[in-house]
Design a protein around this motif. Sequence first.
Motif, PDB file in Angstrom:
ATOM      1  N   THR A   1     -32.020 -29.417  86.944  1.00  0.00           N
ATOM      2  CA  THR A   1     -31.914 -28.394  87.985  1.00  0.00           C
ATOM      3  C   THR A   1     -32.165 -29.022  89.348  1.00  0.00           C
ATOM      4  O   THR A   1     -33.146 -29.739  89.538  1.00  0.00           O
ATOM      5  N   TYR A   2     -31.255 -28.736  90.262  1.00  0.00           N
ATOM      6  CA  TYR A   2     -31.337 -29.262  91.623  1.00  0.00           C
ATOM      7  C   TYR A   2     -31.612 -28.114  92.591  1.00  0.00           C
ATOM      8  O   TYR A   2     -31.099 -27.003  92.423  1.00  0.00           O
ATOM      9  N   TRP A   3     -32.396 -28.414  93.615  1.00  0.00           N
ATOM     10  CA  TRP A   3     -32.743 -27.442  94.651  1.00  0.00           C
ATOM     11  C   TRP A   3     -32.449 -28.019  96.023  1.00  0.00           C
ATOM     12  O   TRP A   3     -32.526 -29.225  96.221  1.00  0.00           O
ATOM     13  N   GLY A   4     -32.206 -27.119  96.953  1.00  0.00           N
ATOM     14  CA  GLY A   4     -32.168 -27.529  98.339  1.00  0.00           C
ATOM     15  C   GLY A   4     -33.576 -27.582  98.903  1.00  0.00           C
ATOM     16  O   GLY A   4     -34.563 -27.381  98.192  1.00  0.00           O
ATOM     17  N   GLN A   5     -33.670 -27.806 100.217  1.00  0.00           N
ATOM     18  CA  GLN A   5     -34.974 -27.919 100.856  1.00  0.00           C
ATOM     19  C   GLN A   5     -35.573 -26.558 101.196  1.00  0.00           C
ATOM     20  O   GLN A   5     -36.753 -26.448 101.504  1.00  0.00           O
ATOM     21  N   GLY A   6     -34.736 -25.520 101.115  1.00  0.00           N
ATOM     22  CA  GLY A   6     -35.203 -24.172 101.385  1.00  0.00           C
ATOM     23  C   GLY A   6     -35.012 -23.749 102.828  1.00  0.00           C
ATOM     24  O   GLY A   6     -34.934 -24.585 103.735  1.00  0.00           O
ATOM     25  N   THR A   7     -34.948 -22.435 103.030  1.00  0.00           N
ATOM     26  CA  THR A   7     -34.881 -21.871 104.367  1.00  0.00           C
ATOM     27  C   THR A   7     -35.842 -20.686 104.428  1.00  0.00           C
ATOM     28  O   THR A   7     -35.872 -19.852 103.525  1.00  0.00           O
ATOM     29  N   GLN A   8     -36.640 -20.625 105.486  1.00  0.00           N
ATOM     30  CA  GLN A   8     -37.704 -19.640 105.601  1.00  0.00           C
ATOM     31  C   GLN A   8     -37.146 -18.315 106.113  1.00  0.00           C
ATOM     32  O   GLN A   8     -36.423 -18.276 107.118  1.00  0.00           O
ATOM     33  N   VAL A   9     -37.534 -17.246 105.437  1.00  0.00           N
ATOM     34  CA  VAL A   9     -37.214 -15.897 105.883  1.00  0.00           C
ATOM     35  C   VAL A   9     -38.531 -15.147 106.080  1.00  0.00           C
ATOM     36  O   VAL A   9     -39.350 -15.084 105.161  1.00  0.00           O
ATOM     37  N   ILE A  10     -38.716 -14.615 107.265  1.00  0.00           N
ATOM     38  CA  ILE A  10     -39.902 -13.828 107.574  1.00  0.00           C
ATOM     39  C   ILE A  10     -39.463 -12.453 108.046  1.00  0.00           C
ATOM     40  O   ILE A  10     -38.679 -12.339 108.994  1.00  0.00           O
ATOM     41  N   VAL A  11     -39.958 -11.437 107.364  1.00  0.00           N
ATOM     42  CA  VAL A  11     -39.623 -10.056 107.722  1.00  0.00           C
ATOM     43  C   VAL A  11     -40.910  -9.395 108.218  1.00  0.00           C
ATOM     44  O   VAL A  11     -41.838  -9.159 107.440  1.00  0.00           O
ATOM     45  N   SER A  12     -40.942  -9.124 109.505  1.00  0.00           N
ATOM     46  CA  SER A  12     -42.174  -8.604 110.098  1.00  0.00           C
ATOM     47  C   SER A  12     -41.857  -7.833 111.357  1.00  0.00           C
ATOM     48  O   SER A  12     -40.951  -8.196 112.115  1.00  0.00           O
ATOM     49  N   SER A  13     -42.628  -6.783 111.582  1.00  0.00           N
ATOM     50  CA  SER A  13     -42.478  -6.021 112.824  1.00  0.00           C
ATOM     51  C   SER A  13     -43.457  -6.525 113.875  1.00  0.00           C
ATOM     52  O   SER A  13     -43.468  -6.022 115.001  1.00  0.00           O
TER      53      SER A  13
END
Length: 115
Positions: free
Chosen positions: A103-115
């Motif tokens: 299994t291979y993965w990328g480095q990821g991308t951050q998602v932040i959901v905040s008011s």
Amino acid sequence: VQLVESGGGLVQPGESLRLSCAASGFPFSIYAMTWHRQPPGKERELVATITNAGGSTNYADSVKGRFTISRDNAKKTVYLQMNSLKPEDTAVYYCGTTRLGVTYWGQGTQVIVSS
């Protein structure tokens, strides 16, 4: 195998984001692809899967009806359209694939959901 995610960011609840994952180094069109996410302090969890030709998709219950996975085999890219985002969607998002038992993965991308 190289997977490079992009498109993350900081958004408010109810907004949308579209993540992309550009693939290279393997025959993209014959492999299923996945999106996983890892919320802060928690384990990585499966978000969505798509078959090699895009004919079948599956989603975690927590994102059904809000997220859509798709792919463009000509561009060797898989997407995750995320609508009606919630604070609990905050996580690092990873695309992945399994080839020859690895299994291979990328480095990821951050998602932040905040008011």
